[in-house]
Design a protein around this motif. Structure first.
Motif, PDB file in Angstrom:
ATOM      1  N   LYS A 189      -0.491  -2.971  -4.597  1.00 19.61           N
ATOM      2  CA  LYS A 189      -1.924  -3.281  -4.672  1.00 19.61           C
ATOM      3  C   LYS A 189      -2.803  -2.052  -4.480  1.00 19.61           C
ATOM      4  O   LYS A 189      -3.769  -1.848  -5.214  1.00 19.61           O
ATOM      5  CB  LYS A 189      -2.295  -4.336  -3.623  1.00 19.61           C
ATOM      6  N   ARG A 190      -2.473  -1.210  -3.494  1.00 14.94           N
ATOM      7  CA  ARG A 190      -3.341  -0.092  -3.142  1.00 14.94           C
ATOM      8  C   ARG A 190      -2.589   1.235  -3.154  1.00 14.94           C
ATOM      9  O   ARG A 190      -1.421   1.300  -2.767  1.00 14.94           O
ATOM     10  CB  ARG A 190      -3.942  -0.302  -1.752  1.00 14.94           C
ATOM     11  N   GLU A 225      -5.666  -0.454  -7.391  1.00 10.61           N
ATOM     12  CA  GLU A 225      -6.784  -0.102  -6.507  1.00 10.61           C
ATOM     13  C   GLU A 225      -6.426   1.207  -5.803  1.00 10.61           C
ATOM     14  O   GLU A 225      -5.340   1.331  -5.244  1.00 10.61           O
ATOM     15  CB  GLU A 225      -6.964  -1.235  -5.489  1.00 10.61           C
ATOM     16  N   TYR A 226      -7.342   2.182  -5.860  1.00 16.48           N
ATOM     17  CA  TYR A 226      -7.028   3.458  -5.212  1.00 16.48           C
ATOM     18  C   TYR A 226      -8.251   4.038  -4.513  1.00 16.48           C
ATOM     19  O   TYR A 226      -9.381   3.666  -4.781  1.00 16.48           O
ATOM     20  CB  TYR A 226      -6.462   4.458  -6.219  1.00 16.48           C
ATOM     21  N   THR A 257       0.839  -1.202   0.000  1.00 22.52           N
ATOM     22  CA  THR A 257       0.000   0.000   0.000  1.00 22.52           C
ATOM     23  C   THR A 257       0.870   1.248   0.000  1.00 22.52           C
ATOM     24  O   THR A 257       1.835   1.327   0.762  1.00 22.52           O
ATOM     25  CB  THR A 257      -0.914   0.030   1.247  1.00 22.52           C
ATOM     26  N   GLU A 291     -12.233  -4.617  -1.080  1.00 21.82           N
ATOM     27  CA  GLU A 291     -11.648  -3.652  -2.004  1.00 21.82           C
ATOM     28  C   GLU A 291     -11.984  -2.239  -1.563  1.00 21.82           C
ATOM     29  O   GLU A 291     -13.101  -1.931  -1.160  1.00 21.82           O
ATOM     30  CB  GLU A 291     -12.200  -3.897  -3.412  1.00 21.82           C
ATOM     31  N   TRP A 292     -11.003  -1.359  -1.649  1.00 21.36           N
ATOM     32  CA  TRP A 292     -11.224   0.034  -1.276  1.00 21.36           C
ATOM     33  C   TRP A 292     -12.188   0.700  -2.258  1.00 21.36           C
ATOM     34  O   TRP A 292     -12.060   0.520  -3.476  1.00 21.36           O
ATOM     35  CB  TRP A 292      -9.904   0.802  -1.308  1.00 21.36           C
TER      36      TRP A 292
END
Length: 317
Positions: free
Chosen positions: A98-99, A137-138, A69, A205-206
């Protein structure tokens, strides 16, 4: 446990979030630093430093190896072309991060706030990288204004410094836009940091919309709270939207304290720009952020605005 990289970790908000993450004792935290001399280990607190060159994507890819992240707190005034953040996003994708959370940490929109115009550009950049399928993913963490700013000039957080706003509790005065009872969101930086630390732990998931709504209040209600905790009514000056659109500020006062990123010879000009921009953006709904994250962590108890302000201003002249 995940490995988290912090970009812009020497800033005030970044340091508040780092403290919250360290307190969980769950994650390995890597602070990306431009300063090679600062890039030294501090494993005793779960923090390490990595020297990176934000102008060099290869350097960033190397610095993001093994990172799950990335949280960005890059100061936009120091990155006017958004080069650092765009390179950071590209490197995050190349490194398999990933994030990603860009440097938001404020309003839902940057309308009429030129000092934050880069935020909209980064939002579009993030949309584009995922247009042919999700590669990163954001989330856009948007807590509105930090509640601590209503305590100015008193410092009520560990790292966040006081900043004045259009609602001045110390001098019991306010500037409002005539005909607009703007909805404002106020969240303490401590609550924001705690929410971010919880977000890192989420297995789901965000969401892209990361509104964090500690307190959602119209200006009229905030003035009533001010009158109650300060013991007398505020002097309210009304300015016209059309004057503000022309860059004209008719109020008798302006902001005093400025962010440390503003050059000394630009402070007076910048404070006028910020006040006008905040008034315009508030009238257009920019500070009415969503409660998306409130719904994800419904058990979280946010610091309430009246309790916070009553405690801060009790006994103050």
């Amino acid at each position: 446990m995940v490995k988290i990289a912090i970009a812009g970790g020497s800033g005030q908000v970044g340091r508040e979030v780092i403290d919250a993450l360290v307190a969980t004792k769950k994650h390995e935290i890597v602070i990306l630093s431009r300063n090679v001399k600062s890039a030294i280990g501090d494993n005793s607190s779960g923090i390490t430093w990595r020297a990176v060159d934000y102008d060099n994507k290869n350097s960033l890819v190397e610095g993001l190896q093994g990172i799950h992240t990335v949280l960005s707190f890059i100061q936009l005034l120091a990155d006017p072309q958004n080069t650092a953040q765009k390179n950071l996003i590209d490197a995050a994708i190349a490194a398999g991060v990933k994030r990603f959370a860009p440097s938001e940490w404020g309003s839902a929109s940057a309308i009429d706030m030129p000092w934050w115009s880069g935020k909209d550009e980064i939002k579009e950049y993030l949309k584009k990288v995922n247009e042919n399928g999700k590669v990163l993913e954001y989330i856009l963490f948007q807590p509105g204004l930090f509640l601590e700013y209503l305590a100015a000039p008193y410092k009520t957080a560990k790292h966040l410094e006081p900043l004045g706003t259009m609602i001045d509790f110390q001098n019991r005065r306010a500037i409002v836009v005539e005909g607009h009872d703007a909805i404002m969101t106020y969240t303490t930086v401590k609550d924001v940091a705690t929410i971010v630390a919880r977000a890192v732990d989420l297995d789901v998931e965000w969401p892209v919309a990361g509104g964090i709504s500690g307190n959602r209040v119209p200006i009229s209600e905030l003035l009533k709270i001010g009158e109650k905790v300060r013991g007398q009514a505020f002097t309210v000056e009304k300015v016209k939207l059309e004057d503000l659109e022309k860059g004209v500020l008719t109020a008798s006062w302006t902001l005093a304290a400025s962010h440390p990123s503003v050059a000394q010879d630009q402070i007076e000009k910048m404070m006028k720009v910020v006040l006008i921009g905040t008034l315009l953006s508030s009238a257009k709904g920019a500070w009415d952020v969503s409660d998306a994250f409130n719904q994800i962590v419904p058990d979280f108890k946010f610091t309430q605005i009246e309790n916070f302000l009553a405690e801060v201003w009790e006994g103050k002249p």
